[in-house]
Design a protein around this motif. Structure first.
Motif, PDB file in Angstrom:
ATOM      1  N   ARG A 165      -9.437  28.939   9.988  1.00 28.06           N
ATOM      2  CA  ARG A 165     -10.051  27.410   9.451  1.00 28.06           C
ATOM      3  C   ARG A 165      -8.665  26.646   9.167  1.00 28.06           C
ATOM      4  O   ARG A 165      -8.798  24.977  10.048  1.00 28.06           O
ATOM      5  N   GLY A 166      -7.863  26.422   8.483  1.00 27.83           N
ATOM      6  CA  GLY A 166      -6.724  26.142   8.499  1.00 27.83           C
ATOM      7  C   GLY A 166      -5.900  25.592  10.305  1.00 27.83           C
ATOM      8  O   GLY A 166      -5.702  24.182  10.070  1.00 27.83           O
TER       9      GLY A 166
ATOM     10  N   ALA B   1       5.067  30.304   6.461  1.00 26.51           N
ATOM     11  CA  ALA B   1       3.961  28.887   7.190  1.00 26.51           C
ATOM     12  C   ALA B   1       2.977  29.696   7.292  1.00 26.51           C
ATOM     13  O   ALA B   1       1.325  28.546   7.406  1.00 26.51           O
ATOM     14  N   ARG B   2       2.060  30.794   6.890  1.00 24.85           N
ATOM     15  CA  ARG B   2       0.686  31.436   6.885  1.00 24.85           C
ATOM     16  C   ARG B   2       0.596  30.763   5.290  1.00 24.85           C
ATOM     17  O   ARG B   2      -1.312  30.067   5.484  1.00 24.85           O
ATOM     18  N   TYR B   3       0.954  29.883   3.973  1.00 28.66           N
ATOM     19  CA  TYR B   3       0.844  29.703   3.312  1.00 28.66           C
ATOM     20  C   TYR B   3       0.626  28.403   3.196  1.00 28.66           C
ATOM     21  O   TYR B   3      -0.007  27.469   3.469  1.00 28.66           O
ATOM     22  N   LEU B   4       1.388  27.802   4.379  1.00 33.14           N
ATOM     23  CA  LEU B   4       0.926  25.788   4.587  1.00 33.14           C
ATOM     24  C   LEU B   4       0.325  25.826   5.641  1.00 33.14           C
ATOM     25  O   LEU B   4      -0.638  24.741   5.726  1.00 33.14           O
ATOM     26  N   VAL B   5      -0.564  26.549   6.445  1.00 32.00           N
ATOM     27  CA  VAL B   5      -1.962  27.386   6.814  1.00 32.00           C
ATOM     28  C   VAL B   5      -2.792  26.725   6.470  1.00 32.00           C
ATOM     29  O   VAL B   5      -3.920  26.355   6.328  1.00 32.00           O
TER      30      VAL B   5
ATOM     31  N   PHE C  60      -3.456  27.473   2.692  1.00 32.28           N
ATOM     32  CA  PHE C  60      -3.844  26.325   1.163  1.00 32.28           C
ATOM     33  C   PHE C  60      -4.316  24.594   1.891  1.00 32.28           C
ATOM     34  O   PHE C  60      -4.817  24.392   1.652  1.00 32.28           O
ATOM     35  N   PRO C  61      -3.085  24.393   2.293  1.00 33.90           N
ATOM     36  CA  PRO C  61      -3.505  22.661   2.400  1.00 33.90           C
ATOM     37  C   PRO C  61      -4.260  22.640   3.260  1.00 33.90           C
ATOM     38  O   PRO C  61      -5.619  21.885   3.459  1.00 33.90           O
ATOM     39  N   PHE C  62      -4.114  23.158   4.809  1.00 33.05           N
ATOM     40  CA  PHE C  62      -5.446  22.721   5.600  1.00 33.05           C
ATOM     41  C   PHE C  62      -6.465  24.004   5.635  1.00 33.05           C
ATOM     42  O   PHE C  62      -7.259  23.294   6.299  1.00 33.05           O
ATOM     43  N   GLY C  63      -6.335  25.209   5.159  1.00 29.63           N
ATOM     44  CA  GLY C  63      -7.092  25.726   5.252  1.00 29.63           C
ATOM     45  C   GLY C  63      -8.371  25.879   3.948  1.00 29.63           C
ATOM     46  O   GLY C  63      -9.437  26.133   3.388  1.00 29.63           O
TER      47      GLY C  63
END
Length: 128
Positions: free
Chosen positions: A9-10, A37-41, A43-46
Motif C-alpha cells: 500500500r505504501g 527504506a522499508r520504514y520509509l514506505v 509508515f509515512p505512505f502505507g
C-alpha cells in the motif's frame, strides 16, 4: 493487517505521489539501510498518507510547509514540491505556502524554500 500489505500500500501511494523519484529514494537506501527504506514506505505512505481524512494535495501542501519551516531539508522539499505538483497543487499554491512560512519559520527558511521551488519549476519547464 500484515506488514507486506502495509508495504505494498505504501509503495503504491509513494508511486502515486512521487513517481520514479520516490522509488529512487527507496532504492538509494537499499545498500546501506534496507530496514529504514522499508520504514520509509510503510509508515509515512502505507499508514499516514493512506488515511482518508485529507486528500493527497492537502497532504503535500502540509509537507511543503513543514519541510520549508524546518529549513534544513532541501532535498526532501524538492521531492515534495514535485509531489505536490503531481497531485494537483498549482505553482501559485506552492509559492504561497512557502511564503506563508516566513511568518512562522523566518525569512531565511522561506527564501531557501522558494529557491528549491524555483529549481523544481525550472526542471519541469514551468519557470516564469
Amino acid at each position: 493487517m500484515n506488514d507486506e500489505s502495509r508495504y505494498q500500500r505504501g509503495l503504491a501511494k509513494l508511486k502515486e505521489i512521487d513517481g520514479e523519484a520516490g522509488e529512487r529514494v527507496v532504492e538509494s537506501l537499499a545498500g546501506i539501510a534496507p530496514d529504514f527504506a522499508r520504514y520509509l514506505v510503510e509508515f509515512p505512505f502505507g499508514d499516514i498518507y493512506s488515511r482518508p481524512g485529507l486528500d493527497l494535495k492537502s497532504r503535500e501542501i502540509a509537507v511543503v510547509a513543514a519541510l520549508t519551516a524546518l529549513g534544513n531539508a532541501a532535498p526532501q522539499l524538492k521531492v515534495h514540491v514535485h509531489g505536490a505538483l503531481n497531485v494537483g497543487a498549482s505553482r501559485t499554491e506552492i509559492i504561497e505556502t512557502i511564503m506563508q512560512m516566513a511568518v512562522y519559520a523566518g525569512f531565511p527558511a522561506a527564501l531557501n524554500g522558494l529557491a528549491v521551488a524555483r529549481e523544481v519549476f525550472e526542471q519541469r519547464g514551468e519557470a516564469a
